[in-house]
Design a protein around this motif. Structure first.
Motif, PDB file in Angstrom:
ATOM      1  N   ALA B 171      81.079   0.369 -56.699  1.00 15.92           N
ATOM      2  CA  ALA B 171      81.139  -0.516 -55.464  1.00 15.92           C
ATOM      3  C   ALA B 171      80.930  -1.791 -55.866  1.00 15.92           C
ATOM      4  O   ALA B 171      81.672  -2.853 -55.079  1.00 15.92           O
ATOM      5  N   PHE B 172      80.032  -2.345 -56.479  1.00 15.93           N
ATOM      6  CA  PHE B 172      79.976  -3.567 -57.022  1.00 15.93           C
ATOM      7  C   PHE B 172      81.140  -3.986 -57.573  1.00 15.93           C
ATOM      8  O   PHE B 172      81.741  -5.068 -57.208  1.00 15.93           O
ATOM      9  N   PHE B 173      81.931  -3.507 -58.688  1.00 17.24           N
ATOM     10  CA  PHE B 173      82.978  -3.744 -59.393  1.00 17.24           C
ATOM     11  C   PHE B 173      84.248  -3.414 -58.417  1.00 17.24           C
ATOM     12  O   PHE B 173      84.888  -2.583 -59.023  1.00 17.24           O
ATOM     13  N   ASN B 174      84.293  -3.674 -57.164  1.00 15.33           N
ATOM     14  CA  ASN B 174      85.386  -2.968 -56.438  1.00 15.33           C
ATOM     15  C   ASN B 174      86.764  -3.871 -56.705  1.00 15.33           C
ATOM     16  O   ASN B 174      86.457  -5.076 -57.404  1.00 15.33           O
ATOM     17  N   PRO B 175      87.652  -3.396 -56.316  1.00 15.42           N
ATOM     18  CA  PRO B 175      88.974  -4.265 -56.813  1.00 15.42           C
ATOM     19  C   PRO B 175      89.210  -5.702 -56.793  1.00 15.42           C
ATOM     20  O   PRO B 175      89.915  -6.193 -57.310  1.00 15.42           O
ATOM     21  N   SER B 176      88.481  -5.993 -55.481  1.00  6.91           N
ATOM     22  CA  SER B 176      88.782  -7.496 -55.414  1.00  6.91           C
ATOM     23  C   SER B 176      87.575  -8.548 -55.970  1.00  6.91           C
ATOM     24  O   SER B 176      87.555  -9.814 -55.674  1.00  6.91           O
ATOM     25  N   PHE B 177      86.504  -7.654 -56.416  1.00 11.15           N
ATOM     26  CA  PHE B 177      85.473  -8.658 -56.625  1.00 11.15           C
ATOM     27  C   PHE B 177      85.578  -9.845 -57.630  1.00 11.15           C
ATOM     28  O   PHE B 177      85.322 -10.978 -57.414  1.00 11.15           O
ATOM     29  N   ILE B 178      86.270  -9.380 -58.983  1.00  7.05           N
ATOM     30  CA  ILE B 178      86.447 -10.582 -59.852  1.00  7.05           C
ATOM     31  C   ILE B 178      87.117 -11.798 -59.246  1.00  7.05           C
ATOM     32  O   ILE B 178      86.711 -12.742 -59.434  1.00  7.05           O
ATOM     33  N   SER B 179      88.117 -11.299 -58.727  1.00  6.80           N
ATOM     34  CA  SER B 179      89.203 -12.287 -58.268  1.00  6.80           C
ATOM     35  C   SER B 179      88.354 -13.198 -57.139  1.00  6.80           C
ATOM     36  O   SER B 179      88.462 -14.523 -57.156  1.00  6.80           O
ATOM     37  N   SER B 180      87.767 -12.545 -56.205  1.00  5.34           N
ATOM     38  CA  SER B 180      87.264 -13.478 -54.946  1.00  5.34           C
ATOM     39  C   SER B 180      86.174 -14.109 -55.638  1.00  5.34           C
ATOM     40  O   SER B 180      85.806 -15.353 -55.388  1.00  5.34           O
ATOM     41  N   ALA B 181      85.161 -13.615 -56.260  1.00  4.26           N
ATOM     42  CA  ALA B 181      83.920 -14.159 -56.944  1.00  4.26           C
ATOM     43  C   ALA B 181      84.413 -15.373 -57.518  1.00  4.26           C
ATOM     44  O   ALA B 181      83.609 -16.524 -57.640  1.00  4.26           O
ATOM     45  N   PHE B 182      85.537 -15.116 -58.535  1.00  5.13           N
ATOM     46  CA  PHE B 182      86.038 -16.461 -59.316  1.00  5.13           C
ATOM     47  C   PHE B 182      86.181 -17.495 -58.391  1.00  5.13           C
ATOM     48  O   PHE B 182      85.904 -18.712 -58.601  1.00  5.13           O
ATOM     49  N   HIS B 183      87.430 -16.923 -57.196  1.00  5.77           N
ATOM     50  CA  HIS B 183      87.732 -18.156 -56.256  1.00  5.77           C
ATOM     51  C   HIS B 183      86.684 -18.834 -55.583  1.00  5.77           C
ATOM     52  O   HIS B 183      86.550 -20.020 -55.442  1.00  5.77           O
ATOM     53  N   VAL B 184      85.685 -17.944 -55.165  1.00  5.60           N
ATOM     54  CA  VAL B 184      84.557 -18.564 -54.435  1.00  5.60           C
ATOM     55  C   VAL B 184      83.659 -19.486 -55.408  1.00  5.60           C
ATOM     56  O   VAL B 184      83.261 -20.797 -54.952  1.00  5.60           O
ATOM     57  N   SER B 185      83.397 -19.449 -56.528  1.00  2.00           N
ATOM     58  CA  SER B 185      82.736 -20.194 -57.366  1.00  2.00           C
ATOM     59  C   SER B 185      83.445 -21.515 -57.847  1.00  2.00           C
ATOM     60  O   SER B 185      82.859 -22.535 -57.672  1.00  2.00           O
ATOM     61  N   VAL B 186      84.720 -21.338 -58.112  1.00  2.00           N
ATOM     62  CA  VAL B 186      85.656 -22.626 -58.321  1.00  2.00           C
ATOM     63  C   VAL B 186      85.678 -23.469 -57.185  1.00  2.00           C
ATOM     64  O   VAL B 186      85.509 -24.636 -57.218  1.00  2.00           O
ATOM     65  N   THR B 187      85.955 -22.776 -56.092  1.00  2.00           N
ATOM     66  CA  THR B 187      85.940 -23.674 -54.792  1.00  2.00           C
ATOM     67  C   THR B 187      84.845 -24.286 -54.291  1.00  2.00           C
ATOM     68  O   THR B 187      84.744 -25.549 -54.060  1.00  2.00           O
ATOM     69  N   ALA B 188      83.668 -23.500 -54.763  1.00  2.00           N
ATOM     70  CA  ALA B 188      82.362 -24.339 -54.400  1.00  2.00           C
ATOM     71  C   ALA B 188      82.167 -25.379 -55.557  1.00  2.00           C
ATOM     72  O   ALA B 188      81.559 -26.550 -55.036  1.00  2.00           O
ATOM     73  N   TYR B 189      82.511 -25.547 -56.679  1.00  4.90           N
ATOM     74  CA  TYR B 189      82.474 -26.547 -57.580  1.00  4.90           C
ATOM     75  C   TYR B 189      83.187 -27.604 -57.111  1.00  4.90           C
ATOM     76  O   TYR B 189      83.028 -28.727 -57.225  1.00  4.90           O
ATOM     77  N   MET B 190      84.429 -27.224 -56.630  1.00  2.00           N
ATOM     78  CA  MET B 190      85.572 -28.297 -56.387  1.00  2.00           C
ATOM     79  C   MET B 190      84.942 -29.104 -54.955  1.00  2.00           C
ATOM     80  O   MET B 190      85.012 -30.516 -55.073  1.00  2.00           O
ATOM     81  N   THR B 191      84.344 -28.143 -54.152  1.00  3.58           N
ATOM     82  CA  THR B 191      83.699 -28.801 -53.121  1.00  3.58           C
ATOM     83  C   THR B 191      82.592 -29.934 -53.419  1.00  3.58           C
ATOM     84  O   THR B 191      82.325 -30.946 -52.768  1.00  3.58           O
ATOM     85  N   GLY B 192      81.758 -29.381 -54.133  1.00  3.55           N
ATOM     86  CA  GLY B 192      80.635 -30.349 -54.619  1.00  3.55           C
ATOM     87  C   GLY B 192      81.030 -31.686 -55.342  1.00  3.55           C
ATOM     88  O   GLY B 192      80.612 -32.634 -55.010  1.00  3.55           O
ATOM     89  N   ALA B 193      82.229 -31.428 -56.151  1.00  4.95           N
ATOM     90  CA  ALA B 193      82.753 -32.664 -56.907  1.00  4.95           C
ATOM     91  C   ALA B 193      83.458 -33.685 -55.671  1.00  4.95           C
ATOM     92  O   ALA B 193      83.206 -34.760 -55.793  1.00  4.95           O
ATOM     93  N   PHE B 194      84.309 -32.904 -54.668  1.00  4.74           N
ATOM     94  CA  PHE B 194      84.690 -33.794 -53.667  1.00  4.74           C
ATOM     95  C   PHE B 194      83.738 -34.656 -52.812  1.00  4.74           C
ATOM     96  O   PHE B 194      83.829 -35.685 -52.347  1.00  4.74           O
TER      97      PHE B 194
END
Ligand code: HDD
Ligand code: HEM
Ligand code: HEM
Lengths: 341, 448
Positions: B171-194
């Motif tokens: 359940a944890f490592f469901n099919p969209s987990f890796i891609s979304s978790a990565f997207h969420v993290s990098v967009t958060a970094y991007m937002t912090g920087a901007f």
């Protein structure tokens, strides 16, 4: 022991830990308000403890909710449905309190408001939190299984609720006074120590009286609980003995100050007192989470989930323990922090 | 409004509020870590001052992130008890682990803030790294729950709703987990920087800076632009990957995002416009032929499913097309803006020795708020695009919702709370930084 009982034991342990830390946390907020401009350093001491710790205490509260959902999902369903209003109010107050804690650290001008808000919330939040207990004993929920609703009117007009609240508040203030007495002693603030010790001496007996009266005014729906409590009387006797020990420790000779008392010992004994009593109360409450419709067996999670949660607790505890240790060293032991001006 | 709609509005509002502070709570610690490290490497006190000031702002934001997070966490059980019952059985693991991440973040945040002066340098950096780690870990873990709602896995459900054969790790490592978790993290970094870049741009544009101050703000601005550029580039690739996962696992959502009705090969990409519910097509948009098929799986003849493939009752709302477009648009806009900004930095600053163009600074002031808007739209897209399901093809939103009445007054109460906290946060931050300008820091600063 089966899985359900292990789960409720773990959950009950978390509840117990939170009720101690929460009492100290909210109580400190209250005392910081009361002694805000006191000539002793009592207010400052309470605040010095509160600043770095309230976040951690808040995480514990969230931990409770999460552990409850993880172990007893059906219980979360029932209580979530029924407690919408009181819990929303708690959230509302918590949000205001936390925000002001942080804001006041940044902007001096908000200090006064913060003391006031955090002090008032320190009374209101525990009072609302404790409404869970009478609700779980039955009689305040109608229409089981179909659609549960809380009989708010009945709850808020019942003397039982108010006695619970009174018991909760006296306990909160008793525990926090004891803790702050100890904290003042470590910080070498005799004036504050004397004050908090005096509070504890006064509040201790009051908690006992409040507990007795609470039992006496329990509504008829909770008769099952009374019977069960009677069967657990061993634990309550132990609890009372621990109280006597703890109270006695406040009169022992104090090697560092003129005022008597060994607050650290007293605090430990009183925590044991609450430990025994909670255990007895918990045992008496079993197997019900909410009487009479919901037992730990109905509410239990999937077995696989249960085991992976237990493993994660062990791992998490191992990882966090050093962190807690460092924290304790820095804020509860380090003389440079405790004895600053 | 009926209870379900109210519950959705209520919960969406709470999350939309929390996510502002949560995202900055992930993004800013990274900037602090970088500043702390640069301070050590370059032995330049400006970076220490930056770290200190950003920490101050971060502490205030965290003061709202924590209670608002506590609110959404508990509100899940209050507003979606039916959902939480299944969550408890299947996907409580990430919630549980998340608490350890919170503990780490809260413990070391207190240590970094209240004990910095008593710590050796090395330990101070470790503390702030652990704060940043705790923050991003909590984001990834909560995202695990959200991705599981989008692509549920790790359990079976019987006709009568009984859950069995649970595997919490699947359940944890469901099919969209890796891609979304990565997207969420990098967009958060991007937002912090901007967010940092916005403030730097504002300060530089307003002028009236002493020499020291101007150097200080330029350093901060440059650092933020570089981090922003890197992460907006990564974000666009990772967003593309998320879209491919949609193609594979949530075809309705992709179809709604693109306003695609007919299943087809060589499907076009529709940019802009809006989906007209009457004619069932995208109006006023620009169509790029074949592009959608190519984006979805890398080949022009990829068959992309349209909405007609699915029963009408399970179509997501049409407005998700706009939400998706705005998110992607912001992504490319900021990517371009950051690239141009850095190019001019090099071109005017290093080669021509001319002042930095003011119009560009003016535009960059909006980069932080825009990035935050991207986060908001992305999340609302993800959550609304899942409708009518709360757990995709397992539980509908109506089944998940509470049956309690009286939501309306509570909703109003909480809107009031969010407005108040939002306003107070802004007031506190501006009044603090007004009273403690950078110039003051230079005076009292004499190294650690
Ligand atoms: C600064 C914010 C930001 C920016 C610039 C982008 N995204 Fe994004 N996007 C998010 C912020 C975001 C988010 C808030 O983080 C979401 C919401 C849910 C999630 O998992 O991440 C998201 C979700 C999300 C999803 C849905 C995942 C799902 O529902 O399962 C897709 C397909 C994309 N994004 C694609 C893109 C593409 C192709 C972009 C091109 C540049 C892009 N995103 C830029
Ligand atoms: C992707 C979206 C989210 C991100 C990035 C995020 C991130 C964060 C961060 C950084 C914090 C502060 C952590 C701390 O120091 O304690 C926080 C607090 C919190 N968040 Fe979120 N969050 C998100 C969504 C959610 C959702 C949907 C929930 C509820 C289910 C939630 C529950 C919480 C809770 C309970 C807290 C407070 C914990 C505490 O007491 O410290 N978050 N969140
Ligand atoms: C990562 C953590 C998140 C989780 C676990 C989560 C979970 C949920 C759940 C359980 C619902 C209610 C049931 C449903 O409508 O499907 C919901 C709805 C919603 N959420 Fe999320 N959510 C998350 C993040 C967010 C964020 C950050 C936002 C906002 C910016 C958001 C916006 C919404 C909205 C607008 C709805 C209502 C959807 C609609 O009715 O159209 N969510 N979410």
């Amino acid at each position: 022991m089966n899985e359900e009982v292990i789960a409720i034991l773990v959950l009950w342990t978390f509840i117990f830990i939170y009720s101690i830390f929460g009492s100290i946390d909210f109580g400190s907020g209250f005392w910081a308000m009361v002694y805000h401009e006191h000539r002793t350093s009592a207010g400052k001491i309470a605040n010095r403890f509160l600043s770095p710790t309230w976040e951690i205490t808040n995480v514990f509260l969230v931990l409770l909710v999460v552990a409850f959902v993880g172990f007893f999902p059906k219980g979360a369903f029932t209580l979530g449905t029924v407690l919408l209003i009181p819990v929303s109010l708690i959230l509302f107050l918590l949000a205001i309190r936390s925000a002001f804690m942080v804001f006041s650290y940044s902007v001096q001008g908000y200090r006064k408001t913060m003391f006031f808000i955090s002090g008032i919330c320190g009374v209101l939040i525990p009072a609302l939190l404790i409404t869970v207990l009478p609700v779980s004993q039955g009689g305040y929920i109608s229409g089981f299984n179909g659609r549960d609703v809380l009989l708010i009117g009945k709850l808020f007009t019942s003397p039982s609720l108010y006695m619970y609240i009174l018991f909760g508040l006296t306990s909160e203030l008793f525990l926090s006074s004891l803790f702050l007495a100890d904290y003042s002693k470590v910080s070498k603030q005799e004036g504050a120590y004397r004050l908090y010790r005096g509070n504890a001496l006064l509040l201790g007996p009051l908690t006992l009286i409040a507990a007795m009266v609470t039992l006496m005014v329990l509504q008829p729906e909770a008769n099952w609980l009374i019977d069960n409590l009677y069967d657990q009387r061993m634990w309550f006797i132990l609890s009372f003995l621990a109280f006597l020990v703890g109270y006695g420790c406040l009169w022992l000779k104090n090697s560092e100050m003129d005022t008597a008392g060994k607050p650290r010992l007293a605090l430990l004994a009183i925590v044991a007192q609450y430990g025994f009593a909670s255990y007895g109360y918990g045992m008496a409450h079993l197997p019900y989470i909410v009487y009479p419709g919901l037992t730990i067996y109905d509410a239990f999670t999937a077995k696989e989930t249960f085991y992976s949660l237990m493993i994660m607790y062990a791992v998490g505890l191992a990882i966090l323990t050093p962190g807690f240790y460092v924290f304790w060293r820095l804020f509860l032991k380090d003389k440079r922090y405790l004895q600053q001006e | 409004m009926d209870t379900v709609v109210l519950a959705r509005a209520f919960f969406g509002t709470s999350l939309a509020f929390h996510i502002i502070f949560a995202t900055l709570g992930v993004g800013i610690p990274l900037m602090i870590v970088i500043a702390e490290i640069l301070h050590q490497v370059k032995n330049d006190n400006d970076y220490a001052i930056m770290a200190k000031r950003w920490t101050k702002a971060f502490a205030v934001l965290l003061g709202v992130a924590i209670p608002s997070g506590t609110i959404v966490g508990v509100q899940l059980s209050l507003l979606w008890p039916g959902f939480m019952e299944i969550v408890g059985k299947v996907i409580s693991l990430p919630f549980q682990i998340e608490l350890f991440a919170f503990f780490i973040e809260a413990l070391f945040m207190s240590i970094y803030v209240y004990a910095a002066d008593r710590l050796p340098k090395f330990f101070r950096i470790i503390s702030v790294i652990l704060v940043a780690f705790g923050a991003v870990a909590s984001a990834i873990l909560i995202t695990a729950v959200n991705t599981w709602m989008n692509t549920p896995d790790g359990f079976k459900i019987a006709k009568d709703g009984t859950i069995f054969d649970v595997n919490p790790w699947d359940a944890f490592f469901n099919p969209s987990f890796i891609s979304s978790a990565f997207h969420v993290s990098v967009t958060a970094y991007m937002t912090g920087a901007f967010a940092v870049a916005s403030i730097g741009a504002y300060k530089l544009l307003r002028g009236k800076l002493s020499k020291n101050e101007s150097v200080y703000h330029k350093k901060g601005f440059l650092l933020a632009m570089i981090v922003g550029l890197v992460f907006s580039l990564v974000s666009s690739f990772s967003g593309h990957h998320s879209a491919q996962i949609l193609h594979e696992h949530s075809p309705e959502k992709l179809a709604a995002a693109e306003g695609l009705f007919e299943t087809q090969r060589y499907a076009p990409l529709a940019i802009g416009g809006f989906t007209d519910p009457k004619t069932e097509e995208v109006k006023y948009g620009i169509e790029i032929p074949w592009m959608l098929s190519w984006l979805a799986a890398g080949k022009f003849d990829t068959k992309v499913k349209g909405l007609y493939e699915f029963p009408r009752e399970t179509w997501p709302p049409f407005y998700v097309h706009t939400l998706f477009n705005v998110m992607v648009g912001i992504g490319f806009l900021l990517l371009g803006l950051a690239a141009v900004a850095l190019f001019f930095w090099w071109y005017y600053g290093k080669r021509k020795k001319r002042p930095y163009p003011r119009w560009l600074l003016f535009l960059l002031i909006f980069s932080g708020p825009l990035s935050m808007l991207g986060i908001e739209f992305g999340w609302i897209f993800s959550c609304s695009g899942r409708q009518p399901w709360t757990i995709y093809r397992v539980q509908t939103t109506a089944e998940a919702a509470t049956q309690s009445q009286n939501l309306a007054p509570l909703f109003l109460l909480f809107i009031g709370l969010y407005v108040m906290l939002g306003v107070l946060t802004i007031l506190i931050l501006t009044s603090y930084f007004k009273r403690n300008p950078v110039s003051k820091e230079f005076e009292k600063y004499s190294g650690y």
